[in-house]
Design a protein around this motif. Structure first.
Motif, PDB file in Angstrom:
ATOM      1  N   MET A   1       0.834  -1.189   0.000  1.00 49.26           N
ATOM      2  CA  MET A   1       0.000   0.000   0.000  1.00 49.26           C
ATOM      3  C   MET A   1       0.879   1.253   0.000  1.00 49.26           C
ATOM      4  O   MET A   1       1.965   1.272   0.566  1.00 49.26           O
ATOM      5  CB  MET A   1      -0.887   0.026   1.243  1.00 49.26           C
ATOM      6  CG  MET A   1      -1.936  -1.067   1.273  1.00 49.26           C
ATOM      7  SD  MET A   1      -2.984  -0.939   2.704  1.00 49.26           S
ATOM      8  CE  MET A   1      -4.026   0.368   2.186  1.00 49.26           C
ATOM      9  N   ALA A   2       0.357   2.274  -0.603  1.00 49.43           N
ATOM     10  CA  ALA A   2       1.080   3.547  -0.661  1.00 49.43           C
ATOM     11  C   ALA A   2       0.877   4.319   0.641  1.00 49.43           C
ATOM     12  O   ALA A   2      -0.172   4.260   1.261  1.00 49.43           O
ATOM     13  CB  ALA A   2       0.580   4.369  -1.829  1.00 49.43           C
ATOM     14  N   HIS A   3       1.915   5.021   1.038  1.00 46.66           N
ATOM     15  CA  HIS A   3       1.833   5.837   2.240  1.00 46.66           C
ATOM     16  C   HIS A   3       1.295   7.220   1.900  1.00 46.66           C
ATOM     17  O   HIS A   3       1.538   7.742   0.812  1.00 46.66           O
ATOM     18  CB  HIS A   3       3.226   5.984   2.888  1.00 46.66           C
ATOM     19  CG  HIS A   3       3.739   4.707   3.460  1.00 46.66           C
ATOM     20  ND1 HIS A   3       3.415   4.288   4.710  1.00 46.66           N
ATOM     21  CD2 HIS A   3       4.528   3.745   2.932  1.00 46.66           C
ATOM     22  CE1 HIS A   3       3.996   3.124   4.938  1.00 46.66           C
ATOM     23  NE2 HIS A   3       4.690   2.776   3.860  1.00 46.66           N
ATOM     24  N   THR A   4       0.593   7.815   2.827  1.00 45.48           N
ATOM     25  CA  THR A   4       0.079   9.157   2.648  1.00 45.48           C
ATOM     26  C   THR A   4       1.227  10.157   2.714  1.00 45.48           C
ATOM     27  O   THR A   4       2.075  10.066   3.588  1.00 45.48           O
ATOM     28  CB  THR A   4      -0.953   9.488   3.744  1.00 45.48           C
ATOM     29  OG1 THR A   4      -1.949   8.463   3.763  1.00 45.48           O
ATOM     30  CG2 THR A   4      -1.609  10.817   3.490  1.00 45.48           C
ATOM     31  N   ASN A   5       1.219  11.074   1.795  1.00 40.50           N
ATOM     32  CA  ASN A   5       2.251  12.094   1.740  1.00 40.50           C
ATOM     33  C   ASN A   5       1.803  13.276   2.611  1.00 40.50           C
ATOM     34  O   ASN A   5       1.165  14.222   2.138  1.00 40.50           O
ATOM     35  CB  ASN A   5       2.486  12.537   0.297  1.00 40.50           C
ATOM     36  CG  ASN A   5       3.694  13.419   0.151  1.00 40.50           C
ATOM     37  OD1 ASN A   5       4.251  13.880   1.143  1.00 40.50           O
ATOM     38  ND2 ASN A   5       4.093  13.680  -1.078  1.00 40.50           N
ATOM     39  N   PHE A   6       2.132  13.218   3.883  1.00 38.33           N
ATOM     40  CA  PHE A   6       1.691  14.238   4.823  1.00 38.33           C
ATOM     41  C   PHE A   6       2.334  15.592   4.546  1.00 38.33           C
ATOM     42  O   PHE A   6       1.722  16.625   4.792  1.00 38.33           O
ATOM     43  CB  PHE A   6       1.978  13.808   6.265  1.00 38.33           C
ATOM     44  CG  PHE A   6       1.118  12.655   6.704  1.00 38.33           C
ATOM     45  CD1 PHE A   6      -0.239  12.827   6.919  1.00 38.33           C
ATOM     46  CD2 PHE A   6       1.664  11.405   6.903  1.00 38.33           C
ATOM     47  CE1 PHE A   6      -1.038  11.777   7.328  1.00 38.33           C
ATOM     48  CE2 PHE A   6       0.872  10.347   7.315  1.00 38.33           C
ATOM     49  CZ  PHE A   6      -0.483  10.527   7.531  1.00 38.33           C
TER      50      PHE A   6
END
Length: 53
Positions: A1-6
């Protein structure tokens, strides 16, 4: 899964906040420099709603 780009989200939020502050400052500046135009704008809707008997 892709991580959220905070960092991207934070930057976008900061840009939105800055834009909103700039718009608010511009409205305040216009209000301070031209109070007569605002008074006329407030009076004009009332002129359209006059009751004629």
């Amino acid at each position: 899964m892709a991580h959220t780009n905070f960092k991207f989200q934070k930057r976008q939020k900061e840009l939105d906040r800055k834009k909103k502050q700039d718009e608010k400052a511009l409205r305040k500046q216009q209000k301070d420099t031209d109070p007569e135009a605002e008074a006329e704008a407030e009076d004009s809707p009332m002129a359209d709603t006059e009751i004629t008997a």
